[in-house]
Design a protein around this motif. Sequence first.
Motif, PDB file in Angstrom:
ATOM      1  N   THR A  24     -11.432  48.669  -0.676  1.00 57.40           N
ATOM      2  CA  THR A  24     -10.233  47.881  -0.934  1.00 57.40           C
ATOM      3  C   THR A  24     -10.609  46.469  -1.319  1.00 57.40           C
ATOM      4  N   SER A  25      -9.681  45.780  -1.953  1.00 56.67           N
ATOM      5  CA  SER A  25      -9.963  44.422  -2.411  1.00 56.67           C
ATOM      6  C   SER A  25      -9.292  43.399  -1.498  1.00 56.67           C
ATOM      7  N   THR A  26      -9.853  42.196  -1.526  1.00 61.91           N
ATOM      8  CA  THR A  26      -9.305  41.071  -0.803  1.00 61.91           C
ATOM      9  C   THR A  26      -8.949  40.017  -1.838  1.00 61.91           C
ATOM     10  N   HIS A  27      -7.688  39.632  -1.924  1.00 62.73           N
ATOM     11  CA  HIS A  27      -7.274  38.635  -2.908  1.00 62.73           C
ATOM     12  C   HIS A  27      -7.593  37.252  -2.373  1.00 62.73           C
ATOM     13  N   LEU A  28      -8.046  36.406  -3.264  1.00 63.88           N
ATOM     14  CA  LEU A  28      -8.368  35.036  -2.925  1.00 63.88           C
ATOM     15  C   LEU A  28      -7.307  34.115  -3.489  1.00 63.88           C
ATOM     16  N   GLN A  29      -7.314  32.891  -2.993  1.00 65.75           N
ATOM     17  CA  GLN A  29      -6.341  31.929  -3.480  1.00 65.75           C
ATOM     18  C   GLN A  29      -6.599  31.595  -4.934  1.00 65.75           C
ATOM     19  N   GLY A  94     -22.509  42.037  -3.619  1.00 65.32           N
ATOM     20  CA  GLY A  94     -21.065  41.879  -3.621  1.00 65.32           C
ATOM     21  C   GLY A  94     -20.472  42.419  -4.910  1.00 65.32           C
ATOM     22  N   VAL A  95     -19.264  42.946  -4.813  1.00 71.61           N
ATOM     23  CA  VAL A  95     -18.547  43.445  -5.984  1.00 71.61           C
ATOM     24  C   VAL A  95     -17.287  42.596  -6.133  1.00 71.61           C
ATOM     25  N   LEU A  96     -17.181  41.918  -7.277  1.00 72.28           N
ATOM     26  CA  LEU A  96     -16.100  40.970  -7.491  1.00 72.28           C
ATOM     27  C   LEU A  96     -15.315  41.316  -8.748  1.00 72.28           C
ATOM     28  N   ASN A  97     -13.990  41.348  -8.627  1.00 69.58           N
ATOM     29  CA  ASN A  97     -13.082  41.493  -9.771  1.00 69.58           C
ATOM     30  C   ASN A  97     -12.630  40.097 -10.176  1.00 69.58           C
ATOM     31  N   VAL A  98     -12.619  39.839 -11.475  1.00 68.78           N
ATOM     32  CA  VAL A  98     -12.186  38.543 -11.993  1.00 68.78           C
ATOM     33  C   VAL A  98     -11.073  38.785 -13.010  1.00 68.78           C
ATOM     34  N   ASP A  99      -9.915  38.185 -12.764  1.00 71.39           N
ATOM     35  CA  ASP A  99      -8.781  38.262 -13.691  1.00 71.39           C
ATOM     36  C   ASP A  99      -8.859  37.076 -14.646  1.00 71.39           C
ATOM     37  N   ILE A 100      -8.901  37.371 -15.948  1.00 69.31           N
ATOM     38  CA  ILE A 100      -9.023  36.348 -16.987  1.00 69.31           C
ATOM     39  C   ILE A 100      -7.784  36.408 -17.873  1.00 69.31           C
ATOM     40  N   ASP A 101      -7.190  35.235 -18.156  1.00 66.61           N
ATOM     41  CA  ASP A 101      -6.016  35.223 -19.041  1.00 66.61           C
ATOM     42  C   ASP A 101      -6.446  35.117 -20.502  1.00 66.61           C
ATOM     43  N   ARG A 102      -5.486  35.057 -21.404  1.00 60.43           N
ATOM     44  CA  ARG A 102      -5.785  35.084 -22.839  1.00 60.43           C
ATOM     45  C   ARG A 102      -6.546  33.850 -23.324  1.00 60.43           C
ATOM     46  N   LEU A 109      -9.490  35.965  -8.229  1.00 65.36           N
ATOM     47  CA  LEU A 109     -10.709  36.668  -7.849  1.00 65.36           C
ATOM     48  C   LEU A 109     -10.347  37.622  -6.727  1.00 65.36           C
ATOM     49  N   GLN A 110     -10.902  38.830  -6.763  1.00 64.98           N
ATOM     50  CA  GLN A 110     -10.687  39.776  -5.670  1.00 64.98           C
ATOM     51  C   GLN A 110     -12.036  40.402  -5.332  1.00 64.98           C
ATOM     52  N   TRP A 111     -12.395  40.344  -4.066  1.00 67.64           N
ATOM     53  CA  TRP A 111     -13.612  41.018  -3.607  1.00 67.64           C
ATOM     54  C   TRP A 111     -13.303  42.479  -3.387  1.00 67.64           C
ATOM     55  N   THR A 112     -14.007  43.353  -4.083  1.00 67.59           N
ATOM     56  CA  THR A 112     -13.901  44.790  -3.845  1.00 67.59           C
ATOM     57  C   THR A 112     -14.828  45.167  -2.704  1.00 67.59           C
ATOM     58  N   ARG A 113     -16.001  44.527  -2.704  1.00 65.94           N
ATOM     59  CA  ARG A 113     -16.941  44.657  -1.594  1.00 65.94           C
ATOM     60  C   ARG A 113     -17.505  43.268  -1.348  1.00 65.94           C
TER      61      ARG A 113
END
Length: 168
Positions: A24-29, A94-102, A109-113
């Motif tokens: 599961t992911s943890t959302h960051l500020q 660590g496994v990190l998801n990064v949301d990037i806009d246009r 940022l969300q940590w998956t692990r």
Amino acid sequence: MARRWTAGLWGCTSAVLLWLGGCTSTHLQQPPSPAQTPAKPGAASSPSASTQALQTSSAPNAKDYRKDAAKHLYLQQKDKVFKGRLPPMLYAIGVLNVDIDRQGQIQALQWTRAPRHAPEVMAEIERMVHAAAPFPAPMRLGKVTYTDVWLWDKSGRFQLDTLTEGQD
């Protein structure tokens, strides 16, 4: 025999990374706005910095964008990249998801692990990702969420799974 052991190690590493993808992911500020973030010295005025950095990405999907983002991070964090093959035992992964806009700005940022045993590593990775903004603008995608695995050595240097040179 050493080759068999190395092949087994890679197989185990691959299995662990596949398993981690289901965590599961943890959302960051939200990151601070550009007005709150001090400008990087020479970032806007240096022509060499602007020509080295990838301004846009024509990647057709998140997997291909991940390569552009990894190259961008390596350019921005040259001194922190581990050169050569990583040692067999890593300090943190660590496994990190990064949301990037246009426009290439980080939205979340969300940590998956998350490497919770090493909170200083988590903080440093987040700092480096924010410092590397803006990322290449995802022209074909509009916006994108990409995922990468951070391989962290005890020296404080890293490789991204996307561009890793392997492990001893």
